[in-house]
Design an enzyme around this catalytic site. Sequence first.
Site, short mmCIF file in Angstrom:
data_model
loop_
_atom_site.label_atom_id
_atom_site.label_comp_id
_atom_site.label_asym_id
_atom_site.label_seq_id
_atom_site.Cartn_x
_atom_site.Cartn_y
_atom_site.Cartn_z
N THR A 230 49.42 32.70 34.57
CA THR A 230 49.82 34.02 35.05
C THR A 230 48.62 34.92 35.31
O THR A 230 47.56 34.75 34.68
CB THR A 230 50.73 34.69 33.99
OG1 THR A 230 50.93 36.04 34.34
CG2 THR A 230 50.12 34.65 32.61
N ASP A 231 48.82 35.93 36.17
CA ASP A 231 47.74 36.90 36.40
C ASP A 231 47.55 37.84 35.21
O ASP A 231 46.54 38.54 35.12
CB ASP A 231 48.02 37.71 37.68
CG ASP A 231 49.31 38.53 37.64
OD1 ASP A 231 50.06 38.42 36.67
OD2 ASP A 231 49.55 39.29 38.62
N GLU A 232 48.53 37.85 34.28
CA GLU A 232 48.44 38.79 33.16
C GLU A 232 47.25 38.49 32.24
O GLU A 232 46.85 39.34 31.45
CB GLU A 232 49.73 38.79 32.33
CG GLU A 232 50.92 39.20 33.17
CD GLU A 232 52.12 39.67 32.36
OE1 GLU A 232 51.98 39.88 31.14
OE2 GLU A 232 53.18 39.84 32.96
N TYR B 283 52.28 37.88 24.87
CA TYR B 283 52.56 36.87 25.90
C TYR B 283 51.27 36.49 26.64
O TYR B 283 50.93 35.31 26.75
CB TYR B 283 53.61 37.39 26.90
CG TYR B 283 53.66 36.60 28.19
CD1 TYR B 283 54.12 35.28 28.21
CD2 TYR B 283 53.21 37.16 29.40
CE1 TYR B 283 54.15 34.55 29.40
CE2 TYR B 283 53.24 36.43 30.59
CZ TYR B 283 53.70 35.13 30.57
OH TYR B 283 53.72 34.40 31.74
N ALA C 251 48.20 37.00 25.85
CA ALA C 251 47.19 36.39 24.96
C ALA C 251 47.50 34.91 24.74
O ALA C 251 46.59 34.06 24.73
CB ALA C 251 47.16 37.13 23.62
N SER C 252 48.79 34.59 24.63
CA SER C 252 49.15 33.17 24.41
C SER C 252 48.89 32.35 25.67
O SER C 252 48.45 31.21 25.60
CB SER C 252 50.61 33.04 23.95
OG SER C 252 51.51 33.35 24.99
N LYS C 253 49.16 32.93 26.84
CA LYS C 253 48.88 32.20 28.09
C LYS C 253 47.36 32.06 28.27
O LYS C 253 46.88 31.01 28.71
CB LYS C 253 49.49 32.92 29.29
CG LYS C 253 51.00 32.89 29.38
CD LYS C 253 51.59 31.49 29.54
CE LYS C 253 51.35 30.88 30.90
NZ LYS C 253 52.07 29.59 31.05
#
Length: 350
Positions: A131-133, A156, A158-160
């Site tokens: 993701t871009d997040e 979320y 941080a986990s990705k």
Amino acid sequence: MKKILITGGAGFIGSHVVRLFVNKYTDYHIFNLDVLTYAGNLENIKDIEKKPNYTFLKADINNANEIDTLFDTHQFDDVIHLAAESHVDRSITDPLAFIQTNVLGTVNLLNSAKRIWKNNLSSHLFYHVSTDEVYGSLHDGGYFLETTPYDPQSPYSASKAASDHFVRAYYNTYKIPVVVSNCSNNYGQNQFPEKLIPLFINNILNKKPLPVYGKGENVRDWLYVVDHARAIDVVFHKGKVGETYNIGGFNEWKNLDLIKVLCKVMDQKLNRTQGESEKLITYVTDRAGHDLRYAIDANKIMKELGWEPSLQFEEGLNITVDWYLNNKNWLENVTSGAYLKYYDEQYSVN
Ligand code: NAD
Ligand code: DAU
């Protein structure tokens, strides 16, 4: 016959990826591995379930033994990994579930692939969908590039981000061939109605309040889900091993502006008086740590791999709204039971 494992294929984006691969590549066998959490729904891929080049595997990526056994049995050639906990608000109330699935689950898959592929690594690929997040929040203009330093702000993201790091670490350390893509906000048919667009479609339909976080000034870059699936196809087949590709629609919308367009479209389609749905807008307490703006620079995938979005936003939104209006049963099925409890808890304080 190439055997491709796609994880999370009963979810929103995964179902579109599975459909595209099963229909387009009849010389591949597609294994769809999904544990069917609240977000996984076999209804999403009903149209392809009987195809001869498709197999569904109900399994949990958090169970290392189960994943190892499946790799032994099926000898997957490649992996396209989408299974994840994906909703930011849920990550704020239950971060551990996100660490478990998104980080440990990804490492379980990497370990199985490493073990099975060890004698001919270069003929395989582990494609991690992200993701871009992970890049954090933009405040002063500009775009996320593939080289933008990671700065995740929610449990979320941080986990990705952690999962992306592990994928790259396995490339660097064990030479597992990997590719990573980081995409902006997706919208389209089959998205679970906890995310902004389907949640608001459902609430407008039922004349329920539209809970806008903060002042509605946050900006997201929206991409039609089928265009994301097309991009995944292109990255899988043409992407360079070890590289990262950003995927986005160059389609930024302030939440409130997008919501007003959605209200207008819904009023038209439901034959309601213009302005009726806008009256449902209700400002509620902001999301904790709410990222202000995401915006992807997708020039690398466009120039190097020749991908571009196929739909304008207005067109994609129309198709999406029509799908939800024509599939009210799907909406009713997924918004009963456990969802109602989640909804009451998530929006109760406001
Ligand atoms: P989703 O929540 O709709 O679907 C996730 C799927 O993964 C579900 O089918 C679920 O059952 C499955 N799953 C969850 N935990 C599992 C486990 N332990 N074992 C096996 N399966 C499990 O998510 P989505 O929106 O389709 O996102 C898919 C991927 O794309 C995620 O990795 C997400 O981070 C990424 N992504 C999403 C967006 C977006 O806008 N939705 C944008 C960029 C990247
Ligand atoms: O950018 C990619 C990410 O997009 C993906 O990695 C995530 O999996 C996906 O969920 C999405 O994250 P967002 O947090 O941006 O999406 P969401 O639909 O939850 O929210 C979009 C915007 O709308 C965000 O600014 C928060 C706001 N919002 C959301 C909900 C659910 C509201 O104002 N009210 C709401 O009730």
